[in-house]
Each structure stands twice: as structure tokens, then as C-alpha cells.
Design a protein around this motif. Sequence first.
Motif, PDB file in Angstrom:
ATOM      1  N   ASP A 177      -3.529  68.175  27.561  1.00 12.44           N
ATOM      2  CA  ASP A 177      -2.389  68.112  26.649  1.00 12.44           C
ATOM      3  C   ASP A 177      -2.548  66.912  25.731  1.00 12.44           C
ATOM      4  OD1 ASP A 177      -1.223  70.344  27.578  1.00 12.44           O
ATOM      5  OD2 ASP A 177       0.310  69.361  28.803  1.00 12.44           O
ATOM      6  N   GLU A 178      -2.422  67.149  24.442  1.00 16.13           N
ATOM      7  CA  GLU A 178      -2.602  66.088  23.467  1.00 16.13           C
ATOM      8  C   GLU A 178      -1.395  65.159  23.451  1.00 16.13           C
ATOM      9  OE1 GLU A 178      -5.184  65.331  21.508  1.00 16.13           O
ATOM     10  OE2 GLU A 178      -6.349  66.901  22.473  1.00 16.13           O
ATOM     11  N   PRO A 179      -1.639  63.839  23.429  1.00 14.12           N
ATOM     12  CA  PRO A 179      -0.518  62.904  23.313  1.00 14.12           C
ATOM     13  C   PRO A 179       0.210  63.115  21.988  1.00 14.12           C
ATOM     14  CG  PRO A 179      -2.547  61.775  23.950  1.00 14.12           C
ATOM     15  CD  PRO A 179      -2.933  63.164  23.543  1.00 14.12           C
ATOM     16  N   THR A 180       1.470  62.818  21.976  1.00 16.59           N
ATOM     17  CA  THR A 180       2.271  62.966  20.766  1.00 16.59           C
ATOM     18  C   THR A 180       1.889  61.894  19.751  1.00 16.59           C
ATOM     19  OG1 THR A 180       4.104  63.828  22.064  1.00 16.59           O
ATOM     20  CG2 THR A 180       4.620  62.993  19.861  1.00 16.59           C
ATOM     21  N   VAL A 181       1.714  62.292  18.501  1.00 12.43           N
ATOM     22  CA  VAL A 181       1.427  61.330  17.435  1.00 12.43           C
ATOM     23  C   VAL A 181       2.668  60.477  17.217  1.00 12.43           C
ATOM     24  CG1 VAL A 181       0.888  61.072  14.987  1.00 12.43           C
ATOM     25  CG2 VAL A 181      -0.256  62.837  16.349  1.00 12.43           C
ATOM     26  N   ARG A 182       2.487  59.196  17.275  1.00 15.76           N
ATOM     27  CA  ARG A 182       3.613  58.272  17.167  1.00 15.76           C
ATOM     28  C   ARG A 182       4.026  58.093  15.701  1.00 15.76           C
ATOM     29  NH1 ARG A 182       5.447  56.635  22.334  1.00 15.76           N
ATOM     30  NH2 ARG A 182       5.960  54.601  21.473  1.00 15.76           N
ATOM     31  N   ASN A 183       5.339  58.146  15.456  1.00 15.45           N
ATOM     32  CA  ASN A 183       5.891  57.986  14.100  1.00 15.45           C
ATOM     33  C   ASN A 183       5.252  58.958  13.110  1.00 15.45           C
ATOM     34  OD1 ASN A 183       7.210  55.823  15.304  1.00 15.45           O
ATOM     35  ND2 ASN A 183       6.994  54.507  13.524  1.00 15.45           N
ATOM     36  N   ASP A 184       5.026  60.175  13.584  1.00 13.02           N
ATOM     37  CA  ASP A 184       4.375  61.168  12.744  1.00 13.02           C
ATOM     38  C   ASP A 184       5.169  61.381  11.458  1.00 13.02           C
ATOM     39  OD1 ASP A 184       2.498  63.006  12.020  1.00 13.02           O
ATOM     40  OD2 ASP A 184       3.314  64.635  13.232  1.00 13.02           O
ATOM     41  N   ALA A 243     -11.150  49.010  21.627  1.00 15.14           N
ATOM     42  CA  ALA A 243     -10.652  47.939  22.491  1.00 15.14           C
ATOM     43  C   ALA A 243      -9.658  47.113  21.689  1.00 15.14           C
ATOM     44  CB  ALA A 243     -11.792  47.061  22.991  1.00 15.14           C
ATOM     45  N   VAL A 244      -8.495  46.881  22.265  1.00 10.81           N
ATOM     46  CA  VAL A 244      -7.414  46.157  21.590  1.00 10.81           C
ATOM     47  C   VAL A 244      -7.125  44.878  22.370  1.00 10.81           C
ATOM     48  CG1 VAL A 244      -5.056  46.266  20.705  1.00 10.81           C
ATOM     49  CG2 VAL A 244      -6.408  48.377  20.901  1.00 10.81           C
ATOM     50  N   PHE A 245      -7.056  43.762  21.653  1.00 15.16           N
ATOM     51  CA  PHE A 245      -6.757  42.477  22.278  1.00 15.16           C
ATOM     52  C   PHE A 245      -5.611  41.794  21.546  1.00 15.16           C
ATOM     53  CE2 PHE A 245     -11.056  43.250  23.656  1.00 15.16           C
ATOM     54  CZ  PHE A 245     -11.130  42.671  24.918  1.00 15.16           C
ATOM     55  N   TYR A 246      -4.755  41.141  22.321  1.00 17.24           N
ATOM     56  CA  TYR A 246      -3.776  40.215  21.760  1.00 17.24           C
ATOM     57  C   TYR A 246      -4.153  38.853  22.303  1.00 17.24           C
ATOM     58  CZ  TYR A 246       0.613  37.815  20.725  1.00 17.24           C
ATOM     59  OH  TYR A 246       1.553  36.919  20.269  1.00 17.24           O
ATOM     60  N   GLY A 247      -4.767  38.051  21.455  1.00 19.73           N
ATOM     61  CA  GLY A 247      -5.372  36.821  21.949  1.00 19.73           C
ATOM     62  C   GLY A 247      -6.533  37.184  22.866  1.00 19.73           C
ATOM     63  N   THR A 248      -6.512  36.644  24.065  1.00 21.00           N
ATOM     64  CA  THR A 248      -7.563  36.977  25.034  1.00 21.00           C
ATOM     65  C   THR A 248      -7.137  38.077  25.997  1.00 21.00           C
ATOM     66  OG1 THR A 248      -6.774  35.225  26.526  1.00 21.00           O
ATOM     67  CG2 THR A 248      -8.519  34.645  24.944  1.00 21.00           C
ATOM     68  N   THR A 249      -5.924  38.599  25.815  1.00 19.88           N
ATOM     69  CA  THR A 249      -5.405  39.648  26.702  1.00 19.88           C
ATOM     70  C   THR A 249      -5.781  41.024  26.185  1.00 19.88           C
ATOM     71  OG1 THR A 249      -3.506  38.266  27.306  1.00 19.88           O
ATOM     72  CG2 THR A 249      -3.333  40.632  27.737  1.00 19.88           C
ATOM     73  N   LYS A 250      -6.455  41.799  27.020  1.00 20.14           N
ATOM     74  CA  LYS A 250      -6.803  43.162  26.640  1.00 20.14           C
ATOM     75  C   LYS A 250      -5.582  44.060  26.820  1.00 20.14           C
ATOM     76  CE  LYS A 250     -10.259  46.798  27.183  1.00 20.14           C
ATOM     77  NZ  LYS A 250      -9.310  47.911  27.176  1.00 20.14           N
ATOM     78  N   ILE A 251      -5.269  44.821  25.795  1.00 19.33           N
ATOM     79  CA  ILE A 251      -4.114  45.714  25.799  1.00 19.33           C
ATOM     80  C   ILE A 251      -4.528  47.088  26.321  1.00 19.33           C
ATOM     81  CG2 ILE A 251      -2.338  46.795  24.369  1.00 19.33           C
ATOM     82  CD1 ILE A 251      -2.120  43.732  24.640  1.00 19.33           C
ATOM     83  N   ASP A 252      -3.714  47.661  27.161  1.00 19.72           N
ATOM     84  CA  ASP A 252      -3.971  49.002  27.675  1.00 19.72           C
ATOM     85  C   ASP A 252      -3.518  50.021  26.629  1.00 19.72           C
ATOM     86  OD1 ASP A 252      -4.346  51.341  29.035  1.00 19.72           O
ATOM     87  OD2 ASP A 252      -2.788  50.988  30.545  1.00 19.72           O
ATOM     88  N   ALA A 253      -4.466  50.503  25.819  1.00 21.59           N
ATOM     89  CA  ALA A 253      -4.127  51.444  24.756  1.00 21.59           C
ATOM     90  C   ALA A 253      -3.872  52.845  25.289  1.00 21.59           C
ATOM     91  CB  ALA A 253      -5.235  51.470  23.704  1.00 21.59           C
ATOM     92  N   ASN A 254      -4.033  53.052  26.602  1.00 22.59           N
ATOM     93  CA  ASN A 254      -3.664  54.336  27.201  1.00 22.59           C
ATOM     94  C   ASN A 254      -2.171  54.407  27.504  1.00 22.59           C
ATOM     95  OD1 ASN A 254      -6.275  55.563  27.302  1.00 22.59           O
ATOM     96  ND2 ASN A 254      -6.798  54.187  28.995  1.00 22.59           N
ATOM     97  N   ASP A 255      -1.506  53.261  27.451  1.00 29.10           N
ATOM     98  CA  ASP A 255      -0.058  53.217  27.609  1.00 29.10           C
ATOM     99  C   ASP A 255       0.567  53.601  26.274  1.00 29.10           C
ATOM    100  OD1 ASP A 255       2.620  52.635  27.876  1.00 29.10           O
ATOM    101  OD2 ASP A 255       2.329  50.497  28.301  1.00 29.10           O
ATOM    102  N   GLU A 256       1.259  54.720  26.226  1.00 30.92           N
ATOM    103  CA  GLU A 256       1.759  55.230  24.947  1.00 30.92           C
ATOM    104  C   GLU A 256       2.742  54.284  24.270  1.00 30.92           C
ATOM    105  OE1 GLU A 256       5.399  58.026  26.695  1.00 30.92           O
ATOM    106  OE2 GLU A 256       3.666  58.953  25.722  1.00 30.92           O
ATOM    107  N   ASN A 257       3.278  53.322  25.011  1.00 30.56           N
ATOM    108  CA  ASN A 257       4.254  52.394  24.433  1.00 30.56           C
ATOM    109  C   ASN A 257       3.661  51.036  24.116  1.00 30.56           C
ATOM    110  OD1 ASN A 257       6.597  54.166  24.653  1.00 30.56           O
ATOM    111  ND2 ASN A 257       6.417  53.891  26.864  1.00 30.56           N
TER     112      ASN A 257
END
Length: 245
Positions: free
Chosen positions: A42-49, A224-238
Motif C-alpha cells: 500500500d502506497e503511503p499517502t502523499v503529504r499536503n498533496d 538520509a535525513v539529519f537534523y544536526g548529528t541526529t538521523k531522522i527516521d524518514a519512515n515515520d510519516e510524521n
Amino acid sequence: MSESRSNYTPRPMSSTTTYALGAVALALIVLIVIAAVRWGRDEPTVRNDGYGPVRDQAVHSMLEPSGSILLGRPDAKKTIDLFEDPLCPGCGNLERIYSQEIAQQIDVGALAVRYRLVNFLDARSQSKDYSTRAVAANQCVAEAGSGPVYAKFHSELFTTKRPSEGGRDLNNDELAAVARDAGAAESALQCITTGAKVDFARTTAMAQTTALGEALGGSAATPAVFYGTTKIDANDENWVTSLTK
């Protein structure tokens, strides 16, 4: 516990009945497997489509000395680093799902994005240098300074115009055509068609790949997404809304 007994002796099941029931059971298993696979896909919903790319003319793009591209307002509250390869399917999915949500947060000044583009998928392109040339094209467009133009070009290049691995990719004239459709200046188009930044892009993309490998503990993987040195979990839809609260 009481146990009841019966004088009834069941008749042996015929081989025909056994095969029929086995076929039914097998069919049910196949249906369950197919349903499970479809559920998993199932495809994730496009955010702010419907929002589209960055709109606010106060948003600027800047080509940094490192080859990174900073997109945002001067007063942006937070800046994230986003590592991407222009040929990467996962990067295309991230852009397709989240780029409009990110664009809105950039427009309101809640977020800026530093795109740190890499080229380790060059060998999987038909031309064997597509990632590098696409990085160079991004740098050409970003250097002109228009945030909305760069955002549109970047989004198109990573979604509707992204080639498949091993398939035909875009030559420099075709990359320039995407930039033209995004509203890029003539100087940026010339930069792309002549390959003016290809050597710079190759050097900076390799350096970004090294930096990504160090940040991930030895293995470079995109997106790969980082905020500073913290890696962000881009699999979290929020993840975007969590960053901009």
C-alpha cells in the motif's frame, strides 16, 4: 471432564475428495499471500498533496562552497541535511511523498533544507555518469538563487523525470529542458548544456558520499535525513511535522 462415545465409524475419505479439499486449501493460502503482499505494498499517502513546490519568492537557493545546496528563507528556524542520489528510487519516493509538505514548511520559514547530493549510483545509469551530471545541473540552477525555481526543478528531477536504474537517462540538453520548464535563467541552462559544473559536481558529490558514510557508521545509503548529528527516521510519516512543531 466427561467423554462421550459414539458407535459411528466414519467412512474413509476418497482420494478425489482429498485432492479437492487440498486444492481449496491451496487456493485460500494463495489468496491470503496475495492479500498480504498487496497490503504490504500500500502506497503511503502523499503529504499536503496539491501544495506543489516552494512558492514564496523570499525563499532563496544558495550553492555552498562544499557543493551543498541550501534552500530556505534567511530566517528559517531549523535546517535539515538531506542526502540524495538523483538516480535513487528511495530518494524519488521520499520526494514524491514529502516534498510538498517540506515546501510548505520552507515557505513559512519553519524549515530550510541543505541538499547534499551524492553520485554513487553513476555506474547504474546507462550513461555511467548520470548522477554526477544531475548533481551538476542542480548546482547550476541553485546558483541562480531563486528558491521557487530550484524547488520545482529539484522536485521534477527526483520524481516525474527520474530515470530508472539501468534504463535510459537524461542527457545534458534534456536536463536543461527540465530546468527551462521550471523557469531557470538562461545562464543556468548554458551551465547545464555545456557541463560547466560536472567536474565540480563529481568532486563535491564524492566528498558528500564520504561524509554520509562517516555519519552512518561506514555505509553510505540514501535517502538520509539529519537534523544536526541526529538521523531522522524518514519512515515515520510524521517526521516533518515533528521537526517543525
